[in-house]
Design a protein around this motif. Structure first.
Motif, PDB file in Angstrom:
ATOM      1  N   UNK A 230       0.861  -1.182   0.000  1.00 25.91           N
ATOM      2  CA  UNK A 230       0.000   0.000   0.000  1.00 25.91           C
ATOM      3  C   UNK A 230       0.898   1.232   0.000  1.00 25.91           C
ATOM      4  N   UNK A 231       0.619   2.123  -0.917  1.00 20.95           N
ATOM      5  CA  UNK A 231       1.375   3.370  -1.038  1.00 20.95           C
ATOM      6  C   UNK A 231       0.423   4.541  -0.852  1.00 20.95           C
ATOM      7  N   UNK A 232       0.903   5.580  -0.189  1.00 25.42           N
ATOM      8  CA  UNK A 232       0.147   6.806  -0.066  1.00 25.42           C
ATOM      9  C   UNK A 232       0.523   7.685  -1.245  1.00 25.42           C
ATOM     10  N   UNK A 233      -0.481   8.089  -2.008  1.00 26.78           N
ATOM     11  CA  UNK A 233      -0.253   8.878  -3.210  1.00 26.78           C
ATOM     12  C   UNK A 233      -1.077  10.152  -3.140  1.00 26.78           C
ATOM     13  N   UNK A 234      -0.448  11.251  -3.535  1.00 29.79           N
ATOM     14  CA  UNK A 234      -1.163  12.515  -3.584  1.00 29.79           C
ATOM     15  C   UNK A 234      -1.620  12.746  -5.015  1.00 29.79           C
ATOM     16  N   UNK A 235      -2.941  12.934  -5.186  1.00 26.39           N
ATOM     17  CA  UNK A 235      -3.496  13.191  -6.515  1.00 26.39           C
ATOM     18  C   UNK A 235      -3.252  14.640  -6.901  1.00 26.39           C
ATOM     19  N   UNK A 236      -3.507  14.959  -8.179  1.00 27.02           N
ATOM     20  CA  UNK A 236      -3.301  16.319  -8.678  1.00 27.02           C
ATOM     21  C   UNK A 236      -4.144  17.344  -7.930  1.00 27.02           C
ATOM     22  N   UNK A 237      -5.347  16.934  -7.483  1.00 23.56           N
ATOM     23  CA  UNK A 237      -6.215  17.869  -6.767  1.00 23.56           C
ATOM     24  C   UNK A 237      -5.824  18.028  -5.296  1.00 23.56           C
ATOM     25  N   UNK A 238      -4.764  17.346  -4.862  1.00 27.01           N
ATOM     26  CA  UNK A 238      -4.253  17.491  -3.510  1.00 27.01           C
ATOM     27  C   UNK A 238      -4.755  16.454  -2.526  1.00 27.01           C
ATOM     28  N   UNK A 239      -5.727  15.629  -2.916  1.00 30.52           N
ATOM     29  CA  UNK A 239      -6.216  14.604  -1.999  1.00 30.52           C
ATOM     30  C   UNK A 239      -5.203  13.471  -1.904  1.00 30.52           C
ATOM     31  N   UNK A 240      -5.161  12.875  -0.731  1.00 28.79           N
ATOM     32  CA  UNK A 240      -4.222  11.788  -0.478  1.00 28.79           C
ATOM     33  C   UNK A 240      -5.013  10.492  -0.412  1.00 28.79           C
ATOM     34  N   UNK A 241      -4.591   9.484  -1.186  1.00 21.85           N
ATOM     35  CA  UNK A 241      -5.271   8.195  -1.206  1.00 21.85           C
ATOM     36  C   UNK A 241      -4.258   7.063  -1.050  1.00 21.85           C
ATOM     37  N   UNK A 242      -4.755   5.921  -0.571  1.00 22.08           N
ATOM     38  CA  UNK A 242      -3.942   4.711  -0.458  1.00 22.08           C
ATOM     39  C   UNK A 242      -4.200   3.866  -1.705  1.00 22.08           C
ATOM     40  N   UNK A 243      -3.147   3.428  -2.369  1.00 18.23           N
ATOM     41  CA  UNK A 243      -3.295   2.569  -3.539  1.00 18.23           C
ATOM     42  C   UNK A 243      -2.409   1.336  -3.383  1.00 18.23           C
ATOM     43  N   UNK A 244      -2.890   0.208  -3.921  1.00 20.40           N
ATOM     44  CA  UNK A 244      -2.095  -1.021  -3.909  1.00 20.40           C
ATOM     45  C   UNK A 244      -1.191  -1.004  -5.131  1.00 20.40           C
ATOM     46  N   UNK A 245       0.096  -1.160  -4.896  1.00 23.62           N
ATOM     47  CA  UNK A 245       1.065  -1.173  -5.988  1.00 23.62           C
ATOM     48  C   UNK A 245       1.714  -2.548  -6.051  1.00 23.62           C
ATOM     49  N   UNK A 246       1.789  -3.121  -7.248  1.00 23.77           N
ATOM     50  CA  UNK A 246       2.391  -4.444  -7.412  1.00 23.77           C
ATOM     51  C   UNK A 246       3.897  -4.354  -7.134  1.00 23.77           C
ATOM     52  N   UNK A 247       4.386  -5.298  -6.343  1.00 26.16           N
ATOM     53  CA  UNK A 247       5.812  -5.345  -6.034  1.00 26.16           C
ATOM     54  C   UNK A 247       6.596  -5.859  -7.230  1.00 26.16           C
ATOM     55  N   UNK A 248       6.033  -6.853  -7.931  1.00 27.15           N
ATOM     56  CA  UNK A 248       6.687  -7.450  -9.093  1.00 27.15           C
ATOM     57  C   UNK A 248       5.709  -7.441 -10.271  1.00 27.15           C
ATOM     58  N   UNK A 249       5.593  -6.317 -10.968  1.00 24.65           N
ATOM     59  CA  UNK A 249       4.660  -6.267 -12.102  1.00 24.65           C
ATOM     60  C   UNK A 249       5.010  -7.327 -13.155  1.00 24.65           C
ATOM     61  N   UNK A 250       3.972  -7.995 -13.668  1.00 17.69           N
ATOM     62  CA  UNK A 250       4.181  -9.013 -14.695  1.00 17.69           C
ATOM     63  C   UNK A 250       4.423 -10.409 -14.150  1.00 17.69           C
ATOM     64  N   UNK A 251       4.292 -10.588 -12.821  1.00 14.95           N
ATOM     65  CA  UNK A 251       4.556 -11.902 -12.228  1.00 14.95           C
ATOM     66  C   UNK A 251       3.475 -12.288 -11.227  1.00 14.95           C
ATOM     67  N   UNK A 252       3.182 -13.588 -11.174  1.00 16.11           N
ATOM     68  CA  UNK A 252       2.258 -14.158 -10.203  1.00 16.11           C
ATOM     69  C   UNK A 252       3.014 -15.277  -9.489  1.00 16.11           C
ATOM     70  N   UNK A 253       2.892 -15.346  -8.185  1.00 19.09           N
ATOM     71  CA  UNK A 253       3.561 -16.369  -7.393  1.00 19.09           C
ATOM     72  C   UNK A 253       2.545 -17.461  -7.072  1.00 19.09           C
ATOM     73  N   UNK A 254       2.942 -18.714  -7.320  1.00 13.83           N
ATOM     74  CA  UNK A 254       2.041 -19.847  -7.136  1.00 13.83           C
ATOM     75  C   UNK A 254       2.721 -20.874  -6.235  1.00 13.83           C
ATOM     76  N   UNK A 255       2.011 -21.277  -5.160  1.00  7.10           N
ATOM     77  CA  UNK A 255       2.518 -22.341  -4.285  1.00  7.10           C
ATOM     78  C   UNK A 255       1.806 -23.618  -4.699  1.00  7.10           C
ATOM     79  N   UNK A 256       2.586 -24.551  -5.263  1.00  7.27           N
ATOM     80  CA  UNK A 256       1.974 -25.766  -5.807  1.00  7.27           C
ATOM     81  C   UNK A 256       2.908 -26.965  -5.703  1.00  7.27           C
TER      82      UNK A 256
END
Length: 176
Positions: free
Chosen positions: A47-73
Motif C-alpha cells: 500500500x502506497x500513499x499517493x497525492x493526486x493532482x487535486x491534492x487529496x491523499x489516497x492509499x493505492x495497492x502497488x504491485x511489487x513485481x509487475x508481470x509476475x504471479x507467485x504460485x505455491x503448488x
C-alpha cells in the motif's frame, strides 16, 4: 514424479493481467477441488500513499513485481498444465520456461515483504512540509515518531523563527 511438498513458483504474465491470472487459478482450483495441488496464487502488493493532482491523499495497492504471479503448488503435469494454460500466462520463470522452485531464501524474502510495514519511513530529525490542516504550508523538523498511531511530532518554524510543537498524521506531511 511429484514432490509431496508444495513449493513456490513464479509465473510470467502479460502486463496488467496479474490479478486476473491469480483469480482465475484460484477459482479453477476451488471449482475442481485441487487444493492439494495448488495451495495459493498471489500477486504481492504494497500500500502506497499517493497525492493526486487535486491534492487529496489516497492509499493505492502497488504491485511489487509487475508481470509476475507467485504460485505455491506441488509440481505435477496437472498443476503445470493449469498454470501454463491460464489466459494471460506467458510461461514459468526458469530455464527454457520449465518450472523452477524458488529457493528458501527467496521465499523468506517474499514472506518478509508480505508482512513488512508499508508506512512512510519518517525519522527524528527529518525535515518535512505540512500539506494538510491548519498548519498547511509550514515546514519543520520531526521530533518524535509514533508508528502505532501513525503520527509525527513536528517542531514547526513560524514566521518569527520560533519553533512551535504540533502533531500530524503520516499522510499530512511529506519529506523535504
Amino acid at each position: 514424479m511429484a514432490d509431496s511438498e508444495a513449493k513456490w513458483y513464479i509465473l510470467h504474465t502479460y502486463s496488467g493481467y496479474e490479478n486476473k491470472v491469480a483469480a482465475d487459478i484460484t477459482k479453477l482450483v476451488e471449482n475442481r477441488n485441487l487444493q492439494n495441488l495448488i495451495e495459493e496464487a498471489m500477486v504481492p502488493t504494497v500500500m502506497k500513499t499517493v497525492e493526486k493532482e487535486n491534492g487529496t491523499v489516497v492509499e493505492v495497492a502497488e504491485k511489487v513485481y509487475p508481470g509476475y504471479v507467485f504460485v505455491k503448488m506441488v509440481e505435477t503435469n496437472e498443476s503445470w498444465y493449469i498454470c501454463r494454460n491460464t489466459r494471460g500466462v506467458t510461461g514459468f520463470v526458469g530455464p527454457e520456461g520449465k518450472p523452477t522452485p524458488m529457493s528458501e531464501e527467496e521465499v523468506r524474502e517474499l514472506e518478509h515483504g508480505r508482512r513488512e510495514s508499508t508506512l512512510p519511513a519518517f525519522e527524528v530529525g527529518d525535515r518535512v512540509a505540512i500539506k494538510q490542516g491548519v498548519m498547511e504550508g509550514f515546514e519543520g523538523e520531526i521530533t518524535a515518531v509514533d508508528l502505532e498511531k501513525q503520527i509525527v511530532e513536528i517542531a514547526v518554524e513560524n514566521m518569527f523563527g520560533e519553533k512551535t510543537p504540533t502533531t500530524a498524521d503520516f499522510s499530512a506531511v511529506k519529506k523535504l
